[in-house]
Design a protein around this motif. Structure first.
Motif, mmCIF file in Angstrom:
data_model
loop_
_atom_site.group_PDB
_atom_site.id
_atom_site.type_symbol
_atom_site.label_atom_id
_atom_site.label_comp_id
_atom_site.label_asym_id
_atom_site.label_seq_id
_atom_site.Cartn_x
_atom_site.Cartn_y
_atom_site.Cartn_z
ATOM 1 N N ARG A 107 1.926 9.500 -5.671
ATOM 2 C CA ARG A 107 2.413 10.832 -5.315
ATOM 3 C C ARG A 107 3.475 11.297 -6.315
ATOM 4 N N ARG A 108 4.362 10.394 -6.681
ATOM 5 C CA ARG A 108 5.433 10.735 -7.622
ATOM 6 C C ARG A 108 4.854 11.087 -8.998
ATOM 7 N N GLU A 136 0.840 -1.207 0.000
ATOM 8 C CA GLU A 136 0.000 0.000 0.000
ATOM 9 C C GLU A 136 0.876 1.260 0.000
ATOM 10 N N ALA A 137 1.935 1.234 0.816
ATOM 11 C CA ALA A 137 2.843 2.388 0.915
ATOM 12 C C ALA A 137 3.564 2.620 -0.410
ATOM 13 N N VAL A 138 3.980 1.530 -1.054
ATOM 14 C CA VAL A 138 4.677 1.648 -2.350
ATOM 15 C C VAL A 138 3.745 2.255 -3.393
ATOM 16 N N GLN A 139 2.475 1.785 -3.382
ATOM 17 C CA GLN A 139 1.468 2.281 -4.323
ATOM 18 C C GLN A 139 1.235 3.785 -4.114
ATOM 19 N N ARG A 140 1.108 4.160 -2.808
ATOM 20 C CA ARG A 140 0.855 5.562 -2.473
ATOM 21 C C ARG A 140 2.014 6.445 -2.953
ATOM 22 N N ARG A 141 3.230 5.937 -2.805
ATOM 23 C CA ARG A 141 4.415 6.685 -3.213
ATOM 24 C C ARG A 141 4.447 6.873 -4.728
ATOM 25 N N ARG A 142 4.056 5.803 -5.428
ATOM 26 C CA ARG A 142 4.043 5.868 -6.898
ATOM 27 C C ARG A 142 3.051 6.933 -7.373
#
Lengths: 172, 281
Positions: free
Chosen positions: A163-164, A155-161
């Motif tokens: 945002r980027r 979930e955190a990786v997805q959120r970061r993607r």
């Protein structure tokens, strides 16, 4: 899929345990990653998977360590079953109850393991509680971190993607 | 749901009983589940070789490229140390020559150099309760159960069977199930060194109250156990007190630093038959 995950978790834990304890050979190793994997699998998948994982992991650990095969297997089977049953009866989806479960499981496992070894090998039963406490805390931290990584990592990786991606759109 | 619970209960009961029987069988025959142990060890030793290779590669990269700061100063210090040591070496050589002459005079048989095999530590103890290591030499290199394993600093432990083709398990001398025949280097007071979970991790048992084993004295292998070669250093006496019974309370600090053990030597001398019988008993 579940079987593969269980085997990967146990194999990985065993490989990591022997590699890390190879680096700090001889000293008291302050963690038992196979036990962490068994408790994790019991909490995640229930008593059936927990006890089967406990049997497999414990027997493998016994066979690799040399000595009497079955002592670790028996204790880990029991731990896997008990943690699985308790995990199904009570709500252990938060960090604190999970941490307590890992700590309690480490204490019960070590006392049972040392007791059985003393019984079978005929040596005195003298557990070192300070070392046991350290191992329980390290096991608990590793276990809870594993839960957080598996549950919140993707979930955190997805959120970061996301945002980027939105940031790059704003700039160009 | 009920069916699953019942099945889980039966399975749990069966697994527990099977393992109780497995343990009972080993206790009554006084031998391990050799086939299971050998197959698991053989299979997993390849994984351990792989992980050890990765770890050594990373250590090598770090040591050879990253951690080279301050090497020049270290080099100068080492050069000075080398010069001092060369002088000391000359003195020791002279002393050794004199000792050899005295040995010949006393008609003592000089100890032949033991055949040894260098081995790399590829894994540590898989179980926190057991102090064992895995080395990258096995039956194909001539390694057998009960062979002594030493390091330059002293005794490390012994090979415990069954060994795989390219790997073997070594029980460290500080394991609570390990023991070795030992004696004081100066006083020649005999006893048995056993591993404990205390600090220091070695106790010397069966040392008579009449002996004068002193703090700081070196403890060496007596060779009586048929496994460890006589005269090899085990450790140093850290505490030696008169006991309440017949024997002294002696604790020994091991000579080998087990926390940084990377290479060891396997003594390729098979144990004396008596020792193997005792071990199996």
């Amino acid at each position: 899929m579940k079987t593969a995950a269980v085997l990967a978790a146990l194999g990985g834990a065993l490989a990591l345990q022997t590699t890390l304890s190879g680096i700090m050979v001889g000293g008291i190793v302050p963690f038992n990653l196979v036990l962490v994997a068994v408790v994790y699998l019991s909490l995640a998948y229930g008593p059936m998977t927990g006890m089967l994982a406990g049997t497999a992991g414990g027997l493998a650990q016994d066979a690799l360590a040399g000595g009497i095969v079955g002592v670790g297997g028996l204790t880990k089977t029991l731990i896997g079953f008990l943690v699985g049953v308790l995990g199904a009866q009570f709500i252990v989806s938060n960090t604190l109850p999970r941490l307590l479960m890992f700590i309690a499981a480490t204490f019960v496992h070590e006392l049972l393991f040392k007791g059985l070894q003393a019984l079978v090998a005929g040596r005195g039963f003298a557990p070192q509680y300070s070392a046991l406490l350290v191992q329980a805390l390290v096991n608990g931290t590793v276990g809870v971190t594993a839960f957080l990584l598996v549950e919140r990592g993707p979930e955190a990786v997805q959120r970061r993607r996301v945002r980027r991606a939105s940031f790059s759109k704003r700039r160009f | 749901m009920l069916d699953i619970r019942r099945r889980t209960g039966w399975l749990f009961f069966s697994l527990m009983m099977a393992q109780v029987l497995l343990i009972s069988a080993q206790v009554s025959t006084r031998s391990g589940a050799k086939l299971l142990s050998l197959v698991t060890f053989e299979a997993f030793s390849h994984v351990q070789q792989g992980t050890a290779g990765v770890v050594h590669g990373m250590r090598g990269a770090w040591g050879n490229y990253v951690a080279l700061r301050g090497v020049r100063r270290q080099n100068e210090t080492l050069q000075q140390q080398l010069a001092t040591l060369q002088v000391e070496l000359q003195q020791q050589r002279a002393l050794a020559a004199r000792t050899q002459r005295l040995d010949a005079l006393l008609a003592l048989r000089t100890q032949a150099a033991l055949p040894t095999l260098a081995a790399q530590v590829i894994a540590g103890n898989p179980n926190p309760g057991m102090l064992t290591i895995t080395i990258n030499r096995g039956t194909s290199d001539g390694v057998q159960a009960d062979m002594a394993v030493i390091a330059p600093a002293g005794v490390v432990g012994r090979v415990i069977g069954p060994a795989a083709r390219h790997a073997a398990r070594v029980q460290l001398i500080i394991d609570r199930n390990a023991a070795a025949g030992a004696m004081g280097e100066q006083t020649r007071a005999g006893g048995m060194v056993v591993g404990t979970e205390d600090n220091p991790p070695l106790h010397m048992e069966l040392v008579s109250n009449l002996s004068e084993l002193k703090v700081g004295e070196n403890v060496v292998a007596s060779g009586l156990d048929g496994i460890y070669p006589k005269g090899y250093l085990i450790g140093k006496v850290e505490k030696s007190e008169r006991g309440s019974g017949l024997y002294r309370n002696v604790t020994v600090r091991p000579a080998v630093d087990f926390s940084s053990l990377e290479e060891v030597l396997v003594v390729l001398v098979p144990p004396r038959p008596a020792a193997r019988d005792e071990g199996e008993k």
